[in-house]
Design an enzyme around this catalytic site. Structure first.
Site, PDB file in Angstrom:
ATOM      1  N   GLN A  73       3.063   9.828   1.256  1.00 14.34           N
ATOM      2  CA  GLN A  73       4.348   9.137   1.150  1.00 14.34           C
ATOM      3  C   GLN A  73       5.122   9.492  -0.114  1.00 14.34           C
ATOM      4  OE1 GLN A  73       2.458   5.153   2.144  1.00 14.34           O
ATOM      5  NE2 GLN A  73       4.500   4.897   2.973  1.00 14.34           N
ATOM      6  N   HIS A  89      -3.996   1.272   7.894  1.00 19.21           N
ATOM      7  CA  HIS A  89      -2.632   1.798   7.839  1.00 19.21           C
ATOM      8  C   HIS A  89      -2.542   2.971   6.852  1.00 19.21           C
ATOM      9  CE1 HIS A  89       1.914   1.037   7.680  1.00 19.21           C
ATOM     10  NE2 HIS A  89       1.706   1.866   6.668  1.00 19.21           N
ATOM     11  N   GLU A  90      -3.109   2.772   5.662  1.00 21.39           N
ATOM     12  CA  GLU A  90      -3.000   3.819   4.629  1.00 21.39           C
ATOM     13  C   GLU A  90      -3.851   5.047   4.963  1.00 21.39           C
ATOM     14  OE1 GLU A  90      -0.559   3.520   2.763  1.00 21.39           O
ATOM     15  OE2 GLU A  90      -0.299   1.379   3.075  1.00 21.39           O
ATOM     16  N   CYS A 115       6.248  -0.488   6.702  1.00 20.60           N
ATOM     17  CA  CYS A 115       5.843   0.679   5.914  1.00 20.60           C
ATOM     18  C   CYS A 115       6.994   1.082   5.007  1.00 20.60           C
ATOM     19  CB  CYS A 115       5.498   1.819   6.875  1.00 20.60           C
ATOM     20  SG  CYS A 115       4.989   3.328   6.049  1.00 20.60           S
ATOM     21  N   LEU A 116       6.667   1.434   3.770  1.00 19.09           N
ATOM     22  CA  LEU A 116       7.717   1.833   2.834  1.00 19.09           C
ATOM     23  C   LEU A 116       8.447   3.087   3.295  1.00 19.09           C
ATOM     24  CD1 LEU A 116       5.899   1.170  -0.567  1.00 19.09           C
ATOM     25  CD2 LEU A 116       7.736  -0.174   0.458  1.00 19.09           C
ATOM     26  N   HIS A 129      -2.103   7.257   7.293  1.00 19.52           N
ATOM     27  CA  HIS A 129      -1.098   8.110   6.637  1.00 19.52           C
ATOM     28  C   HIS A 129      -1.702   9.463   6.236  1.00 19.52           C
ATOM     29  CE1 HIS A 129       2.670   5.991   6.144  1.00 19.52           C
ATOM     30  NE2 HIS A 129       2.084   4.910   5.666  1.00 19.52           N
ATOM     31  N   GLY A 184       0.814  -1.205   0.000  1.00 17.17           N
ATOM     32  CA  GLY A 184       0.000   0.000   0.000  1.00 17.17           C
ATOM     33  C   GLY A 184       0.847   1.254   0.000  1.00 17.17           C
TER      34      GLY A 184
HETATM   35 NI    NI Z   1       2.888   3.010   5.400  1.00 22.42          NI
END
Ligand code: NI
Length: 173
Positions: free
Chosen positions: A51, A136-137, A94-95, A140, A46
């Site tokens: 991000q 999670h997304e 997480c990226l 963000h 995701g």
């Molecule tokens: Ni993330």
């Protein structure tokens, strides 16, 4: 389409609240396609617009990422959790926080409303991995990172890694 630069922990944009998308124009559609491409390339399950440095309420998710032929892309504009149920606790990464994993408490089932890439209202009820990814997304978009949900003890274990990430800022790791 192009691969976007993923912001790393310590960058202010990850802590800001994204604004609702008012009009789905070519720019927004291009952004969604670029976000999807960036997510697949990473690879990750995701990605939220914060991000990639864009403060717009857009997320892309594909929990089958990396699997053969599995391109089950979910792109949501202005997503909102309207119902939640139960609890689960599973590992997350997480990226924007490479190298960090920790178990996070989430709702086991969520109903999310939003718009798809065509601007059509959608309402989905999901559980397990997809419910986790959506929470999670959407977090963000409000400037919340999964590490914010950790207990004091969990934070203690990753504090050095977090400091390290913050120091490197946007340098690719
Ligand atoms: Ni993330």
């Amino acid at each position: 389409m192009s691969i976007l630069n993923i912001k790393i922990y310590g960058e202010e944009v990850l802590r800001e609240k994204a604004k609702p998308v008012k009009e789905i124009n070519k720019k927004i559609i291009d952004l969604i396609n670029d976000m999807a491409e960036t997510m697949y390339k990473a690879p990750g399950v995701g990605l939220a617009a914060n991000q990639v440095g864009v403060l717009k309420r857009i997320i892309v998710i594909d929990i089958t990422v990396g699997e053969d032929g599995g391109k089950n892309l979910i792109a949501l504009i202005n997503p909102e959790i309207v119902e939640k149920e139960g609890q689960m606790e599973e590992d997350e990464g997480c990226l924007s926080l490479p190298g960090i994993n920790a178990s996070v408490k989430r709702s086991a089932k969520v109903t999310v409303c939003g718009l798809n890439i065509k601007g059509k209202p959608v309402k989905i009820t999901v559980s397990d991995l997809l419910a986790k990814a959506l929470q999670h997304e959407i977090d963000h978009l409000d400037g919340i990172l999964f590490v914010d949900h950790l207990s004091f003890a969990q934070k203690f274990f990753i504090q050095n890694k977090l400091k390290e990430l913050k120091k490197h800022g946007n340098t690719k790791i």
